[in-house]
Design a protein around this motif. Structure first.
Motif, PDB file in Angstrom:
ATOM      1  N   ALA A  87       1.275  -1.871  -0.144  1.00  0.00           N
ATOM      2  CA  ALA A  87       0.351   0.000   0.407  1.00  0.00           C
ATOM      3  C   ALA A  87       0.868   0.931  -0.342  1.00  0.00           C
ATOM      4  O   ALA A  87       1.403   1.302   1.220  1.00  0.00           O
ATOM      5  CB  ALA A  87      -1.087  -0.179   0.800  1.00  0.00           C
ATOM      6  N   ASP A  88       0.661   1.619  -1.025  1.00  0.00           N
ATOM      7  CA  ASP A  88       1.717   3.668  -0.966  1.00  0.00           C
ATOM      8  C   ASP A  88       0.717   4.525  -0.409  1.00  0.00           C
ATOM      9  O   ASP A  88       1.172   5.181  -0.006  1.00  0.00           O
ATOM     10  CB  ASP A  88       2.104   3.258  -2.824  1.00  0.00           C
ATOM     11  N   ALA A  89      -0.452   4.475  -0.370  1.00  0.00           N
ATOM     12  CA  ALA A  89      -1.453   5.891  -0.148  1.00  0.00           C
ATOM     13  C   ALA A  89      -2.835   5.001   0.741  1.00  0.00           C
ATOM     14  O   ALA A  89      -3.571   4.077  -0.171  1.00  0.00           O
ATOM     15  CB  ALA A  89      -1.275   6.948  -0.670  1.00  0.00           C
ATOM     16  N   THR A  90      -3.212   5.731   1.837  1.00  0.00           N
ATOM     17  CA  THR A  90      -4.444   4.983   2.454  1.00  0.00           C
ATOM     18  C   THR A  90      -5.490   6.128   3.115  1.00  0.00           C
ATOM     19  O   THR A  90      -4.448   6.911   3.349  1.00  0.00           O
ATOM     20  CB  THR A  90      -4.670   3.611   3.184  1.00  0.00           C
ATOM     21  N   ASN A  91      -6.541   6.080   3.956  1.00  0.00           N
ATOM     22  CA  ASN A  91      -6.520   6.876   4.443  1.00  0.00           C
ATOM     23  C   ASN A  91      -7.645   6.292   5.596  1.00  0.00           C
ATOM     24  O   ASN A  91      -8.472   6.503   6.384  1.00  0.00           O
ATOM     25  CB  ASN A  91      -8.672   7.512   3.769  1.00  0.00           C
ATOM     26  N   ALA A  92      -6.708   5.332   5.903  1.00  0.00           N
ATOM     27  CA  ALA A  92      -6.811   4.389   7.075  1.00  0.00           C
ATOM     28  C   ALA A  92      -5.867   5.080   8.063  1.00  0.00           C
ATOM     29  O   ALA A  92      -4.718   5.053   7.999  1.00  0.00           O
ATOM     30  CB  ALA A  92      -6.140   2.840   6.542  1.00  0.00           C
ATOM     31  N   PRO A  93      -6.123   5.316   9.161  1.00  0.00           N
ATOM     32  CA  PRO A  93      -5.925   6.032  10.548  1.00  0.00           C
ATOM     33  C   PRO A  93      -4.628   5.033  11.272  1.00  0.00           C
ATOM     34  O   PRO A  93      -4.628   4.402  11.050  1.00  0.00           O
ATOM     35  CB  PRO A  93      -6.351   6.622  11.115  1.00  0.00           C
ATOM     36  N   GLY A  94      -3.722   5.666  10.940  1.00  0.00           N
ATOM     37  CA  GLY A  94      -2.505   5.313  11.998  1.00  0.00           C
ATOM     38  C   GLY A  94      -1.138   4.283  11.351  1.00  0.00           C
ATOM     39  O   GLY A  94      -0.357   4.569  11.444  1.00  0.00           O
ATOM     40  N   LEU A  95      -1.976   3.712   9.515  1.00  0.00           N
ATOM     41  CA  LEU A  95      -1.460   3.141   9.391  1.00  0.00           C
ATOM     42  C   LEU A  95       0.262   3.478   8.726  1.00  0.00           C
ATOM     43  O   LEU A  95      -0.022   4.799   7.940  1.00  0.00           O
ATOM     44  CB  LEU A  95      -1.756   2.333   8.052  1.00  0.00           C
ATOM     45  N   ARG A  96       1.126   3.060   8.889  1.00  0.00           N
ATOM     46  CA  ARG A  96       2.551   3.437   8.820  1.00  0.00           C
ATOM     47  C   ARG A  96       3.520   3.038   7.295  1.00  0.00           C
ATOM     48  O   ARG A  96       3.853   3.375   6.529  1.00  0.00           O
ATOM     49  CB  ARG A  96       3.519   3.671   9.880  1.00  0.00           C
ATOM     50  N   ALA A  97       2.526   1.155   7.364  1.00  0.00           N
ATOM     51  CA  ALA A  97       3.085   0.766   5.827  1.00  0.00           C
ATOM     52  C   ALA A  97       2.551  -0.806   6.304  1.00  0.00           C
ATOM     53  O   ALA A  97       2.126  -1.059   6.914  1.00  0.00           O
ATOM     54  CB  ALA A  97       4.639   0.667   6.064  1.00  0.00           C
ATOM     55  N   LEU A  98       2.111  -1.062   4.794  1.00  0.00           N
ATOM     56  CA  LEU A  98       1.068  -2.075   4.594  1.00  0.00           C
ATOM     57  C   LEU A  98       2.225  -3.667   3.294  1.00  0.00           C
ATOM     58  O   LEU A  98       2.020  -2.157   2.232  1.00  0.00           O
ATOM     59  CB  LEU A  98       0.031  -1.113   4.525  1.00  0.00           C
ATOM     60  N   LEU A  99       2.089  -4.484   3.387  1.00  0.00           N
ATOM     61  CA  LEU A  99       2.893  -5.216   2.635  1.00  0.00           C
ATOM     62  C   LEU A  99       1.577  -6.196   2.271  1.00  0.00           C
ATOM     63  O   LEU A  99       1.802  -7.134   3.864  1.00  0.00           O
ATOM     64  CB  LEU A  99       4.068  -5.561   2.112  1.00  0.00           C
ATOM     65  N   GLU A 100       1.299  -6.822   1.590  1.00  0.00           N
ATOM     66  CA  GLU A 100       0.577  -8.183   1.312  1.00  0.00           C
ATOM     67  C   GLU A 100       0.662  -8.575   0.845  1.00  0.00           C
ATOM     68  O   GLU A 100       0.986  -8.755  -0.414  1.00  0.00           O
ATOM     69  CB  GLU A 100      -0.994  -7.738   1.628  1.00  0.00           C
ATOM     70  N   GLU A 101       1.611 -10.183   0.729  1.00  0.00           N
ATOM     71  CA  GLU A 101       1.949 -11.314   0.115  1.00  0.00           C
ATOM     72  C   GLU A 101       0.459 -12.369  -0.011  1.00  0.00           C
ATOM     73  O   GLU A 101       0.072 -13.884   0.860  1.00  0.00           O
ATOM     74  CB  GLU A 101       2.848 -12.491   0.763  1.00  0.00           C
ATOM     75  N   TRP A 102       0.784 -13.194  -1.173  1.00  0.00           N
ATOM     76  CA  TRP A 102      -0.393 -14.623  -1.347  1.00  0.00           C
ATOM     77  C   TRP A 102       0.031 -15.305  -1.720  1.00  0.00           C
ATOM     78  O   TRP A 102       1.356 -15.042  -2.737  1.00  0.00           O
ATOM     79  CB  TRP A 102      -1.987 -13.972  -1.816  1.00  0.00           C
ATOM     80  N   ALA A 103       0.799 -16.226  -0.545  1.00  0.00           N
ATOM     81  CA  ALA A 103       1.417 -17.200  -1.304  1.00  0.00           C
ATOM     82  C   ALA A 103       0.560 -19.198  -1.802  1.00  0.00           C
ATOM     83  O   ALA A 103      -0.102 -18.927  -0.870  1.00  0.00           O
ATOM     84  CB  ALA A 103       3.151 -17.757  -0.340  1.00  0.00           C
ATOM     85  N   LEU A 104       0.978 -19.254  -2.338  1.00  0.00           N
ATOM     86  CA  LEU A 104       0.409 -20.459  -3.424  1.00  0.00           C
ATOM     87  C   LEU A 104       1.150 -21.964  -3.701  1.00  0.00           C
ATOM     88  O   LEU A 104       2.435 -21.334  -4.190  1.00  0.00           O
ATOM     89  CB  LEU A 104      -0.376 -20.316  -4.450  1.00  0.00           C
TER      90      LEU A 104
END
Length: 154
Positions: A87-104
């Motif tokens: 996630a590069d930009a968001t309106n979620a309060p407090g969030l500084r960084a987010l990365l999600e991975e879907w491993a299959l």
């Protein structure tokens, strides 16, 4: 109000192991990894049909239940085994960084083991909230994988 998260050079795939908060959830589907990967990586708009938490998805701009919006960048697209985005930009309060991975990974019966890693950073109160939300996130994730399985079977 949209705001930029941590600079992109600080949130690469290594953040999956270095993040202050990591939630890892897994579920199995009967669909093969190739079909699951295609649904994740190639049919973003289709997420709204199987992931109840996703209300809108256009390209890599995703709207979530509760009014949260994220602008994302794909970091890994490795069919049929992995799909990851930051996630590069968001309106979620407090969030500084987010990365999600879907491993299959393939299962012994021809299906797919889907492992979702949610790696995040934010102030202690947000990290505590996310940890306390783990049961709900798990329920949402497992429900989404079941819905995706039904969608891929039809």
């Amino acid at each position: 109000m949209k705001r930029r998260l941590r600079p992109t050079r600080q949130v690469d795939l290594g953040f999956l192991v270095s993040a202050p908060l990591r939630l890892v959830l897994a579920a199995d589907t009967a669909a093969p990894p190739e079909a699951v990967h295609a649904a994740l990586a190639k049919d973003t708009e289709g997420w709204t049909a199987w992931f109840d938490a996703v209300t809108t998805a256009t390209g890599r701009t995703v709207g979530l239940r509760g009014g949260i919006r994220c602008e994302e960048t794909v970091l890994a697209d490795e069919p049929p085994r992995r799909f990851a985005y930051r996630a590069d930009a968001t309106n979620a309060p407090g969030l500084r960084a987010l990365l999600e991975e879907w491993a299959l990974s393939p299962t012994a019966v021809g299906g797919t083991r889907v492992r979702w890693t949610f790696a995040a950073d934010g102030p202690p109160a947000l990290r505590t909230f996310l940890l306390m939300s783990r049961p709900g996130l798990g329920l949402s994730f497992r429900s989404a994988v079941r819905s995706l399985d039904r969608r891929l079977a039809s």
